[in-house]
Design a protein around this motif. Structure first.
Motif, mmCIF file in Angstrom:
data_model
loop_
_atom_site.group_PDB
_atom_site.id
_atom_site.type_symbol
_atom_site.label_atom_id
_atom_site.label_comp_id
_atom_site.label_asym_id
_atom_site.label_seq_id
_atom_site.Cartn_x
_atom_site.Cartn_y
_atom_site.Cartn_z
ATOM 1 N N GLU A 1 -24.120 25.620 -2.145
ATOM 2 C CA GLU A 1 -24.701 24.339 -1.737
ATOM 3 C C GLU A 1 -25.274 24.443 -0.325
ATOM 4 O O GLU A 1 -26.346 23.907 -0.042
ATOM 5 N N ARG A 58 -28.456 26.252 -0.599
ATOM 6 C CA ARG A 58 -29.477 25.344 -1.136
ATOM 7 C C ARG A 58 -29.991 24.408 -0.050
ATOM 8 O O ARG A 58 -31.204 24.165 0.058
ATOM 9 N N GLN A 79 -27.954 20.739 -9.434
ATOM 10 C CA GLN A 79 -28.694 20.590 -8.185
ATOM 11 C C GLN A 79 -29.096 21.937 -7.606
ATOM 12 O O GLN A 79 -30.027 22.032 -6.797
ATOM 13 N N SER A 112 -31.596 23.888 -10.797
ATOM 14 C CA SER A 112 -32.936 23.297 -10.919
ATOM 15 C C SER A 112 -33.893 23.838 -9.872
ATOM 16 O O SER A 112 -35.112 23.685 -9.991
#
Length: 248
Positions: free
Chosen positions: A120, A123, A150, A153
């Motif tokens: 995360e 990202r 999340q 994608s």
């Protein structure tokens, strides 16, 4: 053996994937995932690309937390890693975003613990900077990443490394071996290695040592008869080259 990088079919597959991400439509979809079974050469290929393109290359660790990851990334970029996590993140984002420095994370499986908190953070970094991020992992990692919509994608391209072809083995022998390796021995290397680049490299080194020990500039399958060419790492036993029928 010569020290150089061989551009095999997997390298070309990787380069095609990079081009696809660079020409993506959605700016935030800047992640690329590279997967394969062990030994197919993905880490060596991505490492070579990272060197040539000035990318930041990190090998993920089991102990990584988002802060641990950012500390290592900051240090690899020669940035100050002290201060609050938000401050370190800002320094990193400003630097790689401003210079558009690609990021490579090898062994990305280690980024998926604790609900993928480290991934995360990666990202977030890619969302903010829109830099290309290459994630490298074993073949099962794609399914694990898919649980986190999340993140998945934002993966613009998945590249799966395949077993080396006979042409890849021939090319590797030609470019790396200090002696000429005959076609029949190339075929045997390909058969025994099952296309695993790690085993192909070891087999070339073995053939080269045998030829040089015999004072020969060329080596063929018959010259390796009765000798170990590769090792079966699962059965933990050597794979021998069989003597030709009628040979003594």
């Amino acid at each position: 053996m010569k020290k150089q990088f061989v551009k095999t079919s997997n390298y070309e597959r990787f380069r095609t994937g990079i081009s696809a991400v660079e020409n993506r439509g959605a700016a935030e979809a800047s992640l690329m995932l590279v997967t394969s079974e062990a030994g197919f050469g993905k880490s060596a290929t991505v490492d070579q690309w990272a060197i040539q393109n000035g990318a930041a290359y990190l090998r993920a660790k089991v102990e990584w937390t988002p802060r641990y990851f950012m500390t290592e990334l900051a240090e690899s970029l020669k940035l100050d890693s002290r201060g609050r996590a938000k401050e370190v993140f800002g320094r990193i984002a400003g630097y790689i975003g401003g210079q558009q420095i690609p990021l490579v994370i090898d062994e990305v499986e280690h980024c998926l613990r604790d609900n993928a908190q480290v991934l995360e953070a990666i990202r977030d970094l890619s969302d903010l900077t829109e830099v290309l991020v290459v994630l490298v992992g074993m073949e099962q990692v794609q399914a694990r990443i898919a649980r986190h919509a999340q993140i998945s994608s934002r993966i613009a391209k998945v590249v799966t490394f395949m077993p080396s072809t006979i042409e890849d083995v021939r090319l590797t022998c030609d470019q790396l071996a200090e002696v000429e390796i005959a076609d029949d021995l190339v075929n045997e290397i390909h058969r025994q290695s099952a296309g695993r680049m790690r085993e192909i490299m070891n087999a070339i080194a073995t053939c080269e040592r045998t030829a040089l020990r015999n004072g020969a500039a060329k080596i063929a399958l018959a010259d390796m008869a009765g000798q170990t060419l590769t090792h079966d790492w699962q059965a933990r036993r050597p794979r021998m080259v069989k003597a030709a029928p009628g040979a003594r």
